[in-house]
Write an enzyme that holds these catalytic residues in place. Structure first.
Site, mmCIF file in Angstrom:
data_model
loop_
_atom_site.group_PDB
_atom_site.id
_atom_site.type_symbol
_atom_site.label_atom_id
_atom_site.label_comp_id
_atom_site.label_asym_id
_atom_site.label_seq_id
_atom_site.Cartn_x
_atom_site.Cartn_y
_atom_site.Cartn_z
ATOM 1 C CB VAL A 58 -0.976 0.009 1.206
ATOM 2 C CG1 VAL A 58 -1.781 1.299 1.253
ATOM 3 C CG2 VAL A 58 -1.906 -1.201 1.153
ATOM 4 C CB CYS A 59 4.105 2.003 1.647
ATOM 5 S SG CYS A 59 3.752 1.392 3.308
ATOM 6 N N PRO A 60 3.675 2.300 -1.475
ATOM 7 C CG PRO A 60 4.206 0.631 -3.024
ATOM 8 C CD PRO A 60 3.927 0.855 -1.572
ATOM 9 C CB ILE B 27 5.319 7.078 -1.170
ATOM 10 C CG1 ILE B 27 5.291 6.714 0.320
ATOM 11 C CG2 ILE B 27 6.592 7.845 -1.514
ATOM 12 C CD1 ILE B 27 6.293 5.646 0.724
#
Length: 179
Positions: A50-52, A55
């Protein structure tokens, strides 16, 4: 019992960083952002799923934040070396590619602890997003479960509402009248 952060001076920090192009290491302090708005967000770990999405979405919207005199700083408990490797890994290989803002390393986990987002038993941060005003006051915080990404549009909307200087009703959008 958890302590309230909104409306108080943002907890101070000094962390190692890597530039958004993945080329240079440095250090950043909260005071470096004095005089500007700051969107300061935590994510759990590099090389996750999920992070990318969050970001890179924030990086793609960077110009909109700049127009609002706002800087962005991302942070996780990973090392700056891990951040650099992730930035320098192509997107099609689960990397980030180049970013328009730096990533900071909270390897000691103290900053995540100070902002109330550290999951102690796992040693990672929740998805915490904070808006800090030019005087260093924490104006907004939202903390999500790590399975759920945040919204760039909502972050921009809240930032603009805070910058409007007035009372903003639910679903207020730029151009709407303040109360």
């Amino acid at each position: 019992m958890a302590e309230r952060l909104v409306g108080k001076p943002a907890p101070d920090f000094t962390m190692e960083t890597v530039t958004g192009d993945g080329q240079e290491f440095g250090h950043i302090k909260l005071s470096d952002y004095r005089g500007k708005w700051l969107v300061f967000f935590f994510y759990p770990l590099d090389f996750t799923f999920v992070c990318p999405t969050e970001i890179t979405a924030l990086s793609e919207a960077f110009a909109q934040f700049k127009e609002l005199d706002t800087e962005i700083l991302g942070v996780s408990v990973d090392s700056v070396h891990s951040h650099k490797a992730w930035i320098n890994t192509p997107k099609d290989s689960n990397g980030l590619g180049q970013l328009n803002f730096p990533l900071a390393s909270d390897i000691t986990k103290q900053v995540a602890r100070d902002y109330g987002v550290l999951i102690e038993e796992e040693g990672v941060a929740l998805r915490g997003l904070f808006i800090i005003d030019p005087e260093g006051e924490l104006k907004y915080q939202v903390v999500n479960h790590n399975d759920v990404g945040r919204s760039v549009e909502e972050t921009l909307r809240v930032l603009q509402a805070l910058q409007s200087g007035g009372l903003c009703a639910m679903n207020w959008k730029p151009g709407d009248n303040n109360l």
